[in-house]
Design an enzyme around this catalytic site. Structure first.
Site, mmCIF file in Angstrom:
data_model
loop_
_atom_site.group_PDB
_atom_site.id
_atom_site.type_symbol
_atom_site.label_atom_id
_atom_site.label_comp_id
_atom_site.label_asym_id
_atom_site.label_seq_id
_atom_site.Cartn_x
_atom_site.Cartn_y
_atom_site.Cartn_z
ATOM 1 N N HIS A 1 71.691 58.619 -89.518
ATOM 2 C CA HIS A 1 71.405 59.893 -90.186
ATOM 3 C C HIS A 1 72.052 59.916 -91.568
ATOM 4 O O HIS A 1 71.417 60.322 -92.550
ATOM 5 C CB HIS A 1 71.906 61.043 -89.312
ATOM 6 C CG HIS A 1 71.597 62.392 -89.845
ATOM 7 N ND1 HIS A 1 72.570 63.224 -90.338
ATOM 8 C CD2 HIS A 1 70.422 63.069 -89.964
ATOM 9 C CE1 HIS A 1 72.007 64.361 -90.725
ATOM 10 N NE2 HIS A 1 70.707 64.292 -90.515
ATOM 11 N N ASP B 1 66.720 64.664 -90.185
ATOM 12 C CA ASP B 1 67.316 65.489 -89.136
ATOM 13 C C ASP B 1 66.557 65.332 -87.821
ATOM 14 O O ASP B 1 67.163 65.232 -86.747
ATOM 15 C CB ASP B 1 67.351 66.956 -89.560
ATOM 16 C CG ASP B 1 68.366 67.238 -90.649
ATOM 17 O OD1 ASP B 1 69.128 66.325 -91.035
ATOM 18 O OD2 ASP B 1 68.401 68.390 -91.125
#
EC number: 3.1.1.4
Length: 138
Positions: free
Chosen positions: A63, A105
């Site tokens: 991420h 996300d």
């Protein structure tokens, strides 16, 4: 110190995507996002260094790498549009930067959900001082 920083971000970033990302995490993992992932391992939470400690921490590492590819907007403060459809997260923004942040996300939330069985309470509130191994490249 890391805890105070995250709490400050929570208070300051109310309009940013922090709460959007947290909602995705809750939907995909069934876990409360802030308590479970805000200070987990070497990468879940603000910043990151060292080697990811497990598959859950690796989701956060990836991420961070994804956010590193975002141009033209601040990924931690960008507000995007998304929905939940048939158990999946659908990013719906026409703005490329916002869509990219949403997809980062989304991928992380899905990854955390797929690896929820690797979650180890020993890595909750993990001190960044334990993250001394050389960092991997994105």
């Amino acid at each position: 110190m890391r805890t105070l920083w995250i709490m400050a971000v929570c208070l300051i970033g109310v309009e940013g995507n922090f709460f959007q990302f947290a909602e995705m995490i809750v939907k995909m993992t069934g876990k409360e996002a802030v308590h479970s992932y805000a200070i987990y391992g070497c990468y879940c939470g603000w910043g990151g260094q060292g080697k990811p400690q497990d598959a859950t921490d690796r989701c956060c590492f990836v991420h961070d790498c994804c956010y590193g590819t975002v141009n033209d907007c601040n990924p931690k403060m960008a507000t995007y549009s998304y929905s939940f459809e048939n158990g999946d997260i659908v990013c719906g923004d026409n703005n490329l930067c916002l869509k990219t942040v949403c997809e980062c996300d989304r991928a992380a939330a899905i990854c955390l959900g797929q690896n929820v069985n690797t979650y180890d309470k020993n890595y909750e509130n993990y001190a960044i001082s334990h993250c001394t191994e050389e960092s991997e490249q994105c």
